[in-house]
Scaffold this motif. Structure first.
Motif, PDB file in Angstrom:
ATOM      1  N   SER A  80       0.961  -0.987   0.043  1.00 23.22           N
ATOM      2  CA  SER A  80      -0.127   0.252  -0.027  1.00 23.22           C
ATOM      3  C   SER A  80       1.054   1.148   0.076  1.00 23.22           C
ATOM      4  O   SER A  80       0.491   2.287  -0.451  1.00 23.22           O
ATOM      5  N   SER A  81       1.484   1.307   0.957  1.00 16.27           N
ATOM      6  CA  SER A  81       2.656   2.067   0.637  1.00 16.27           C
ATOM      7  C   SER A  81       3.860   2.577  -0.870  1.00 16.27           C
ATOM      8  O   SER A  81       3.222   3.653  -1.466  1.00 16.27           O
ATOM      9  N   PHE A  82       4.220   1.580  -0.868  1.00 15.05           N
ATOM     10  CA  PHE A  82       4.308   1.579  -2.618  1.00 15.05           C
ATOM     11  C   PHE A  82       3.640   2.002  -3.734  1.00 15.05           C
ATOM     12  O   PHE A  82       3.880   3.242  -4.397  1.00 15.05           O
ATOM     13  N   LEU A  83       2.227   1.594  -3.593  1.00 16.11           N
ATOM     14  CA  LEU A  83       1.303   1.736  -4.669  1.00 16.11           C
ATOM     15  C   LEU A  83       0.769   4.148  -4.672  1.00 16.11           C
ATOM     16  O   LEU A  83       1.428   4.188  -5.144  1.00 16.11           O
ATOM     17  N   LEU A  84       1.156   4.317  -2.771  1.00 11.06           N
ATOM     18  CA  LEU A  84       0.944   5.583  -2.414  1.00 11.06           C
ATOM     19  C   LEU A  84       2.383   6.086  -3.677  1.00 11.06           C
ATOM     20  O   LEU A  84       2.474   7.828  -3.755  1.00 11.06           O
ATOM     21  N   LEU A  85       3.569   5.614  -2.864  1.00  8.34           N
ATOM     22  CA  LEU A  85       4.790   6.027  -3.988  1.00  8.34           C
ATOM     23  C   LEU A  85       4.741   6.811  -4.892  1.00  8.34           C
ATOM     24  O   LEU A  85       5.468   7.165  -5.343  1.00  8.34           O
ATOM     25  N   MET A  86       4.084   5.456  -6.233  1.00 12.12           N
ATOM     26  CA  MET A  86       3.624   5.689  -7.125  1.00 12.12           C
ATOM     27  C   MET A  86       3.593   6.996  -7.563  1.00 12.12           C
ATOM     28  O   MET A  86       3.285   7.463  -8.782  1.00 12.12           O
ATOM     29  N   ALA A  87       2.500   7.586  -7.014  1.00 11.47           N
ATOM     30  CA  ALA A  87       1.584   9.008  -7.549  1.00 11.47           C
ATOM     31  C   ALA A  87       2.866  10.121  -7.743  1.00 11.47           C
ATOM     32  O   ALA A  87       2.562  11.503  -8.417  1.00 11.47           O
ATOM     33  N   VAL A  88       3.986   9.345  -6.740  1.00 14.34           N
ATOM     34  CA  VAL A  88       5.322  11.364  -6.699  1.00 14.34           C
ATOM     35  C   VAL A  88       5.859  10.784  -8.569  1.00 14.34           C
ATOM     36  O   VAL A  88       5.762  12.279  -8.423  1.00 14.34           O
ATOM     37  N   PRO A  89       6.185  10.596  -9.265  1.00 14.94           N
ATOM     38  CA  PRO A  89       6.136  10.778 -10.213  1.00 14.94           C
ATOM     39  C   PRO A  89       5.540  10.975 -10.970  1.00 14.94           C
ATOM     40  O   PRO A  89       5.697  12.417 -12.314  1.00 14.94           O
ATOM     41  N   PHE A  90       4.515  10.886 -11.225  1.00 14.00           N
ATOM     42  CA  PHE A  90       3.253  11.751 -12.004  1.00 14.00           C
ATOM     43  C   PHE A  90       3.404  12.662 -11.945  1.00 14.00           C
ATOM     44  O   PHE A  90       2.788  13.676 -12.480  1.00 14.00           O
ATOM     45  N   ILE A  91       3.335  12.826 -10.574  1.00 16.06           N
ATOM     46  CA  ILE A  91       2.818  14.053 -10.040  1.00 16.06           C
ATOM     47  C   ILE A  91       3.814  15.076 -10.390  1.00 16.06           C
ATOM     48  O   ILE A  91       3.747  16.553 -11.120  1.00 16.06           O
ATOM     49  N   LEU A  92       5.167  14.929 -10.322  1.00 15.67           N
ATOM     50  CA  LEU A  92       6.578  15.466 -10.878  1.00 15.67           C
ATOM     51  C   LEU A  92       6.385  15.903 -12.164  1.00 15.67           C
ATOM     52  O   LEU A  92       7.068  16.433 -12.706  1.00 15.67           O
ATOM     53  N   ALA A  93       5.923  14.556 -12.979  1.00 24.98           N
ATOM     54  CA  ALA A  93       5.825  14.993 -14.073  1.00 24.98           C
ATOM     55  C   ALA A  93       4.348  15.788 -14.775  1.00 24.98           C
ATOM     56  O   ALA A  93       4.663  16.253 -16.017  1.00 24.98           O
ATOM     57  N   LEU A  94       3.563  16.244 -13.732  1.00 26.70           N
ATOM     58  CA  LEU A  94       2.900  17.415 -14.479  1.00 26.70           C
ATOM     59  C   LEU A  94       3.233  18.562 -14.107  1.00 26.70           C
ATOM     60  O   LEU A  94       2.926  19.124 -15.235  1.00 26.70           O
ATOM     61  N   ASN A  95       4.135  19.225 -13.353  1.00 31.30           N
ATOM     62  CA  ASN A  95       5.682  20.096 -13.520  1.00 31.30           C
ATOM     63  C   ASN A  95       5.886  20.632 -15.171  1.00 31.30           C
ATOM     64  O   ASN A  95       4.979  22.142 -15.453  1.00 31.30           O
ATOM     65  N   PRO A  96       6.523  19.765 -15.657  1.00 34.62           N
ATOM     66  CA  PRO A  96       7.396  20.215 -16.802  1.00 34.62           C
ATOM     67  C   PRO A  96       5.716  20.212 -17.872  1.00 34.62           C
ATOM     68  O   PRO A  96       6.164  21.513 -18.589  1.00 34.62           O
ATOM     69  N   PHE A  97       5.071  19.352 -17.934  1.00 34.99           N
ATOM     70  CA  PHE A  97       3.868  19.540 -18.954  1.00 34.99           C
ATOM     71  C   PHE A  97       3.186  20.606 -18.835  1.00 34.99           C
ATOM     72  O   PHE A  97       2.541  21.716 -20.118  1.00 34.99           O
ATOM     73  N   PHE A  98       2.743  21.047 -17.603  1.00 30.89           N
ATOM     74  CA  PHE A  98       2.273  22.325 -17.555  1.00 30.89           C
ATOM     75  C   PHE A  98       2.833  23.886 -17.667  1.00 30.89           C
ATOM     76  O   PHE A  98       2.757  25.052 -18.333  1.00 30.89           O
ATOM     77  N   LYS A  99       4.046  23.658 -17.736  1.00 27.60           N
ATOM     78  CA  LYS A  99       5.178  24.225 -16.826  1.00 27.60           C
ATOM     79  C   LYS A  99       5.253  25.205 -19.411  1.00 27.60           C
ATOM     80  O   LYS A  99       5.495  25.875 -19.473  1.00 27.60           O
ATOM     81  N   ARG A 100       5.633  23.989 -19.917  1.00 28.60           N
ATOM     82  CA  ARG A 100       5.504  24.320 -20.999  1.00 28.60           C
ATOM     83  C   ARG A 100       4.199  24.737 -21.814  1.00 28.60           C
ATOM     84  O   ARG A 100       4.164  25.559 -23.473  1.00 28.60           O
ATOM     85  N   TYR A 101       2.790  24.432 -21.429  1.00 22.25           N
ATOM     86  CA  TYR A 101       1.752  25.292 -21.989  1.00 22.25           C
ATOM     87  C   TYR A 101       1.997  26.665 -21.520  1.00 22.25           C
ATOM     88  O   TYR A 101       1.590  27.111 -22.265  1.00 22.25           O
ATOM     89  N   VAL A 102       1.968  26.731 -20.051  1.00 19.35           N
ATOM     90  CA  VAL A 102       2.555  28.275 -20.057  1.00 19.35           C
ATOM     91  C   VAL A 102       3.315  28.866 -20.977  1.00 19.35           C
ATOM     92  O   VAL A 102       2.938  30.393 -21.322  1.00 19.35           O
ATOM     93  N   GLU A 103       4.399  28.592 -20.490  1.00 17.73           N
ATOM     94  CA  GLU A 103       5.642  29.091 -21.319  1.00 17.73           C
ATOM     95  C   GLU A 103       5.027  29.859 -22.547  1.00 17.73           C
ATOM     96  O   GLU A 103       5.390  30.981 -23.289  1.00 17.73           O
ATOM     97  N   GLU A 104       5.065  28.384 -23.477  1.00 17.60           N
ATOM     98  CA  GLU A 104       4.123  28.474 -25.364  1.00 17.60           C
ATOM     99  C   GLU A 104       3.349  29.796 -25.178  1.00 17.60           C
ATOM    100  O   GLU A 104       3.729  30.909 -25.794  1.00 17.60           O
TER     101      GLU A 104
END
Length: 190
Positions: free
Chosen positions: A62-86
């Motif tokens: 269960s802890s491992f499943l919770l930690l799996m969210a971290v990479p997805f959340i971290l991947a959101l930052n560059p994704f949205f940052k790129r939109y804003v920059e463009e």
């Protein structure tokens, strides 16, 4: 433009909360199912060592499943940052086209379009990268329906681009017509 960027940040916040909520629900459900099965067997039936091992496994997975969210959340930052920059780089006419495109976009793509129609090129957004194709390089545009939207095939003088667009046909026709207007030599197949 400021309002548009605020909407993008609101989408980012919503996506983050959805990922966190989904992961918590999945991890909690997994823990509840595995732990309740262990509780139902009880220490008497399993023995103390086996009972503790099963409970420990429930906690760890269960802890491992919770930690799996971290990479997805971290991947959101560059994704949205790129939109804003463009979006911040867009000219007034490009912003007006983007607002017009946004009016008829499906809810999921509203404020986060799969592409932006610029004055001299079209910019496509993939999750981890962007592709900008100048109109002068495009030789053919073809749309083919799929279950989740449309495949957009763009053939250029040097390469081939295929994108799955969860857009409505009206917006994709608008894109194709704009490409044709910018480069009359383009072959359009809708």
């Amino acid at each position: 433009m400021h309002e548009f960027i605020q909407k993008i940040y609101a989408r980012k916040k919503t996506a983050t909360y959805l990922i966190i909520g989904l992961v918590i629900i999945i991890a909690g459900l997994f823990f509840f199912l595995t732990a309740s099965e262990t509780w139902n067997y009880g220490i008497e039936k399993l023995g103390e060592e086996r009972y503790n091992a099963r409970m420990k496994d429930s906690y760890l997975i269960s802890s491992f499943l919770l930690l799996m969210a971290v990479p997805f959340i971290l991947a959101l930052n560059p994704f949205f940052k790129r939109y804003v920059e463009e979006i911040q780089k867009l000219s007034i006419s490009e912003i007006e086209r983007l607002k017009e495109q946004n009016k008829t976009a499906p809810f999921f793509n509203r404020y986060l379009p799969g592409y932006i129609i610029k004055d001299k090129s079209v910019l496509f957004f993939k999750f981890l990268r962007t592709t900008e194709i100048p109109y002068s390089e495009i030789t053919k545009v073809r749309l083919s329906p799929t279950r989740g939207g449309y495949h957009l095939h763009i053939k250029t003088k040097s390469s081939f681009f295929i994108g799955l667009m969860a857009e409505n046909i009206q917006n994709l026709r608008y894109l194709a017509n704009f490409i044709k207007q910018a480069n009359p030599e383009v072959t359009i197949d809708i």
